[in-house]
Motif scaffolding. Structure first.
Motif, mmCIF file in Angstrom:
data_model
loop_
_atom_site.group_PDB
_atom_site.id
_atom_site.type_symbol
_atom_site.label_atom_id
_atom_site.label_comp_id
_atom_site.label_asym_id
_atom_site.label_seq_id
_atom_site.Cartn_x
_atom_site.Cartn_y
_atom_site.Cartn_z
ATOM 1 N N ILE A 291 6.631 23.476 58.546
ATOM 2 C CA ILE A 291 7.172 22.120 58.435
ATOM 3 C C ILE A 291 8.669 22.178 58.114
ATOM 4 O O ILE A 291 9.475 21.437 58.677
ATOM 5 N N ALA A 292 9.035 23.096 57.229
ATOM 6 C CA ALA A 292 10.449 23.259 56.866
ATOM 7 C C ALA A 292 11.276 23.695 58.076
ATOM 8 O O ALA A 292 12.418 23.254 58.246
ATOM 9 N N LYS A 293 10.709 24.543 58.924
ATOM 10 C CA LYS A 293 11.423 24.977 60.127
ATOM 11 C C LYS A 293 11.669 23.807 61.079
ATOM 12 O O LYS A 293 12.717 23.720 61.710
ATOM 13 N N VAL A 294 10.702 22.910 61.161
ATOM 14 C CA VAL A 294 10.873 21.731 62.011
ATOM 15 C C VAL A 294 11.978 20.840 61.445
ATOM 16 O O VAL A 294 12.834 20.351 62.187
ATOM 17 N N ALA A 295 11.986 20.640 60.127
ATOM 18 C CA ALA A 295 13.029 19.830 59.496
ATOM 19 C C ALA A 295 14.401 20.473 59.692
ATOM 20 O O ALA A 295 15.397 19.788 59.942
ATOM 21 N N GLU A 296 14.455 21.793 59.604
ATOM 22 C CA GLU A 296 15.709 22.511 59.841
ATOM 23 C C GLU A 296 16.191 22.299 61.271
ATOM 24 O O GLU A 296 17.376 22.049 61.517
ATOM 25 N N ASN B 78 19.941 11.889 58.762
ATOM 26 C CA ASN B 78 19.209 12.234 57.541
ATOM 27 C C ASN B 78 18.016 11.327 57.281
ATOM 28 O O ASN B 78 16.939 11.803 56.922
ATOM 29 N N LYS B 79 18.195 10.030 57.454
ATOM 30 C CA LYS B 79 17.110 9.105 57.148
ATOM 31 C C LYS B 79 15.961 9.204 58.155
ATOM 32 O O LYS B 79 14.863 8.724 57.887
ATOM 33 N N ALA B 80 16.195 9.840 59.298
ATOM 34 C CA ALA B 80 15.161 9.975 60.320
ATOM 35 C C ALA B 80 14.496 11.344 60.326
ATOM 36 O O ALA B 80 13.513 11.548 61.041
ATOM 37 N N ILE B 81 14.996 12.273 59.517
ATOM 38 C CA ILE B 81 14.460 13.643 59.548
ATOM 39 C C ILE B 81 12.997 13.690 59.149
ATOM 40 O O ILE B 81 12.206 14.396 59.784
#
Length: 62
Positions: A12-17, A26-29
């Motif tokens: 999940i963190a990789k997708v956010a990255e 930022n508000k859409a991440i």
């Protein structure tokens, strides 16, 4: 989010990255990450493959 969907927190963190690298605001991440992770789980695509697919889609639009 990792408690709600069957994906590891690191994935999940990789997708956010990737969202940040693709200049997602930022508000859409969070929403982007949730949608991409859900689609990744549904299609059984690995994060790297999915990031490549998404980036190709975004760049082809612009």
């Amino acid at each position: 989010m990792s408690k709600e969907i069957p994906a590891a927190a690191t994935e999940i963190a990789k997708v956010a990255e990737a969202a940040g690298q693709l200049s997602i605001k930022n508000k859409a991440i969070l929403g982007f990450t949730r949608t991409m992770t859900d689609m990744g789980v549904a299609t059984n695509m690995f994060t790297h493959d999915y990031r490549c697919w998404v980036s190709n889609c975004i760049y082809s639009i612009f």
